[in-house]
Motif scaffolding. Structure first.
Motif, PDB file in Angstrom:
ATOM      1  N   LYS A  18     -33.986  -1.653 -24.424  1.00 49.93           N
ATOM      2  CA  LYS A  18     -34.489  -1.619 -23.043  1.00 49.93           C
ATOM      3  C   LYS A  18     -34.974  -0.216 -22.700  1.00 49.93           C
ATOM      4  O   LYS A  18     -35.961  -0.039 -21.987  1.00 49.93           O
ATOM      5  N   ALA A  19     -34.256   0.785 -23.205  1.00 50.23           N
ATOM      6  CA  ALA A  19     -34.607   2.176 -22.930  1.00 50.23           C
ATOM      7  C   ALA A  19     -35.768   2.662 -23.797  1.00 50.23           C
ATOM      8  O   ALA A  19     -36.458   3.612 -23.423  1.00 50.23           O
ATOM      9  N   LYS A  20     -35.987   2.016 -24.947  1.00 44.87           N
ATOM     10  CA  LYS A  20     -37.037   2.450 -25.883  1.00 44.87           C
ATOM     11  C   LYS A  20     -37.871   1.253 -26.345  1.00 44.87           C
ATOM     12  O   LYS A  20     -37.832   0.867 -27.515  1.00 44.87           O
ATOM     13  N   PRO A  21     -38.649   0.651 -25.446  1.00 44.68           N
ATOM     14  CA  PRO A  21     -39.446  -0.522 -25.825  1.00 44.68           C
ATOM     15  C   PRO A  21     -40.478  -0.225 -26.907  1.00 44.68           C
ATOM     16  O   PRO A  21     -40.913  -1.138 -27.621  1.00 44.68           O
ATOM     17  N   GLU A  22     -40.838   1.027 -27.060  1.00 45.59           N
ATOM     18  CA  GLU A  22     -41.788   1.419 -28.113  1.00 45.59           C
ATOM     19  C   GLU A  22     -41.261   1.055 -29.503  1.00 45.59           C
ATOM     20  O   GLU A  22     -42.027   0.703 -30.393  1.00 45.59           O
ATOM     21  N   GLN A  23     -39.950   1.120 -29.678  1.00 49.59           N
ATOM     22  CA  GLN A  23     -39.343   0.773 -30.967  1.00 49.59           C
ATOM     23  C   GLN A  23     -39.621  -0.697 -31.299  1.00 49.59           C
ATOM     24  O   GLN A  23     -39.891  -1.037 -32.437  1.00 49.59           O
ATOM     25  N   ILE A  24     -39.550  -1.550 -30.305  1.00 48.92           N
ATOM     26  CA  ILE A  24     -39.835  -2.973 -30.518  1.00 48.92           C
ATOM     27  C   ILE A  24     -41.287  -3.148 -30.928  1.00 48.92           C
ATOM     28  O   ILE A  24     -41.597  -3.820 -31.914  1.00 48.92           O
ATOM     29  N   ARG A  25     -42.200  -2.523 -30.172  1.00 49.39           N
ATOM     30  CA  ARG A  25     -43.627  -2.671 -30.447  1.00 49.39           C
ATOM     31  C   ARG A  25     -43.980  -2.208 -31.854  1.00 49.39           C
ATOM     32  O   ARG A  25     -44.672  -2.914 -32.599  1.00 49.39           O
ATOM     33  N   LEU A  26     -43.499  -1.036 -32.253  1.00 51.79           N
ATOM     34  CA  LEU A  26     -43.809  -0.493 -33.576  1.00 51.79           C
ATOM     35  C   LEU A  26     -43.251  -1.369 -34.698  1.00 51.79           C
ATOM     36  O   LEU A  26     -43.921  -1.603 -35.706  1.00 51.79           O
ATOM     37  N   THR A  27     -42.039  -1.859 -34.511  1.00 52.87           N
ATOM     38  CA  THR A  27     -41.422  -2.720 -35.531  1.00 52.87           C
ATOM     39  C   THR A  27     -42.183  -4.027 -35.649  1.00 52.87           C
ATOM     40  O   THR A  27     -42.449  -4.503 -36.767  1.00 52.87           O
ATOM     41  N   GLN A  28     -42.551  -4.609 -34.530  1.00 52.74           N
ATOM     42  CA  GLN A  28     -43.302  -5.861 -34.551  1.00 52.74           C
ATOM     43  C   GLN A  28     -44.686  -5.674 -35.167  1.00 52.74           C
ATOM     44  O   GLN A  28     -45.147  -6.525 -35.933  1.00 52.74           O
ATOM     45  N   GLU A  29     -45.349  -4.568 -34.868  1.00 48.77           N
ATOM     46  CA  GLU A  29     -46.669  -4.300 -35.447  1.00 48.77           C
ATOM     47  C   GLU A  29     -46.591  -4.230 -36.965  1.00 48.77           C
ATOM     48  O   GLU A  29     -47.469  -4.757 -37.662  1.00 48.77           O
ATOM     49  N   LEU A  30     -45.560  -3.586 -37.492  1.00 45.65           N
ATOM     50  CA  LEU A  30     -45.410  -3.489 -38.938  1.00 45.65           C
ATOM     51  C   LEU A  30     -45.148  -4.863 -39.550  1.00 45.65           C
ATOM     52  O   LEU A  30     -45.676  -5.201 -40.615  1.00 45.65           O
ATOM     53  N   THR A  31     -44.358  -5.676 -38.876  1.00 46.36           N
ATOM     54  CA  THR A  31     -44.104  -7.039 -39.347  1.00 46.36           C
ATOM     55  C   THR A  31     -45.413  -7.816 -39.440  1.00 46.36           C
ATOM     56  O   THR A  31     -45.645  -8.538 -40.417  1.00 46.36           O
ATOM     57  N   LEU A  32     -46.269  -7.675 -38.472  1.00 45.91           N
ATOM     58  CA  LEU A  32     -47.520  -8.438 -38.391  1.00 45.91           C
ATOM     59  C   LEU A  32     -48.655  -7.841 -39.223  1.00 45.91           C
ATOM     60  O   LEU A  32     -49.694  -8.489 -39.400  1.00 45.91           O
ATOM     61  N   ASP A  33     -48.463  -6.627 -39.746  1.00 43.84           N
ATOM     62  CA  ASP A  33     -49.512  -5.932 -40.494  1.00 43.84           C
ATOM     63  C   ASP A  33     -49.614  -6.490 -41.919  1.00 43.84           C
ATOM     64  O   ASP A  33     -48.826  -6.150 -42.800  1.00 43.84           O
ATOM     65  N   GLU A  34     -50.603  -7.355 -42.131  1.00 43.24           N
ATOM     66  CA  GLU A  34     -50.782  -7.994 -43.443  1.00 43.24           C
ATOM     67  C   GLU A  34     -51.279  -7.016 -44.508  1.00 43.24           C
ATOM     68  O   GLU A  34     -51.179  -7.302 -45.702  1.00 43.24           O
ATOM     69  N   SER A  35     -51.799  -5.848 -44.092  1.00 40.60           N
ATOM     70  CA  SER A  35     -52.248  -4.852 -45.063  1.00 40.60           C
ATOM     71  C   SER A  35     -51.066  -4.103 -45.686  1.00 40.60           C
ATOM     72  O   SER A  35     -51.254  -3.323 -46.612  1.00 40.60           O
ATOM     73  N   ARG A  36     -49.860  -4.353 -45.185  1.00 36.01           N
ATOM     74  CA  ARG A  36     -48.635  -3.732 -45.716  1.00 36.01           C
ATOM     75  C   ARG A  36     -47.646  -4.840 -46.099  1.00 36.01           C
ATOM     76  O   ARG A  36     -46.646  -5.043 -45.430  1.00 36.01           O
ATOM     77  N   PRO A  37     -47.940  -5.517 -47.207  1.00 36.89           N
ATOM     78  CA  PRO A  37     -47.133  -6.686 -47.574  1.00 36.89           C
ATOM     79  C   PRO A  37     -45.711  -6.372 -48.039  1.00 36.89           C
ATOM     80  O   PRO A  37     -44.902  -7.287 -48.165  1.00 36.89           O
TER      81      PRO A  37
END
Length: 160
Positions: free
Chosen positions: A23-42
């Motif tokens: 809750k205090a660091k929502p950026e951590q969620i966004r960055l982690t989710q982006e890496l999960t969804l990044d198909e160029s980094r299998p």
């Protein structure tokens, strides 16, 4: 809360809740989710099998037992400084587990100063981890998991 501190034989204090940290660091969620969804980094990041990290689906799957949990309990045998920062403040500890093995863990920077004082030799620590599947596989082709600290509690004083 996943840790059952009411039944502990020694007084414990809950010092870390991932849900509050996110809750205090929502950026951590966004960055982690982006890496999960990044198909160029299998081979990098979480696989997202049970929902994207920090999402309501992910928390629901933790609560429903779809994401395995690991409970660890033990006694601190040493505290020390790890890393290249010349800080003289201990940021890690060795935990003697109930089964006799040793586990190394971090004292998070964002834990308040008073709670950091609880990390002493002889203090009891209880941790619950979510074991979330990684994209990569091990050398035998088996699934790999990241152990994500969900909650951590420390005894109010050393027990030994």
């Amino acid at each position: 809360m996943l840790l059952n501190l009411e039944n502990s034989k020694v007084p414990m204090k809950l010092i870390f809740l991932l849900s509050e940290e996110l809750k205090a660091k929502p950026e951590q969620i966004r960055l982690t989710q982006e890496l999960t969804l990044d198909e160029s980094r299998p081979y990098m990041g979480l696989k997202g099998t049970n929902g994207l990290f920090g999402s309501q689906e992910w928390w629901n799957n933790i609560n429903q037992g779809k994401i395995p949990l690991q409970y660890v309990s033990g006694v601190i045998t040493r505290t020390y400084v790890a890393g290249q920062d010349p800080s003289s403040v201990d940021n890690c500890f060795s935990l003697l587990l109930d089964d006799g093995s040793i586990r190394e863990e971090s004292i998070y920077d964002y834990i308040n100063k008073e709670d950091k004082k609880l990390f002493q030799i002889g203090s009891k620590v209880e941790i619950v981890y979510a074991l979330d599947e990684l994209k990569r596989r091990d050398s035998n082709g088996e699934k790999c998991y990241l152990d994500i600290v969900l909650e951590m509690a420390v005894s109010l004083k050393p027990i030994e």
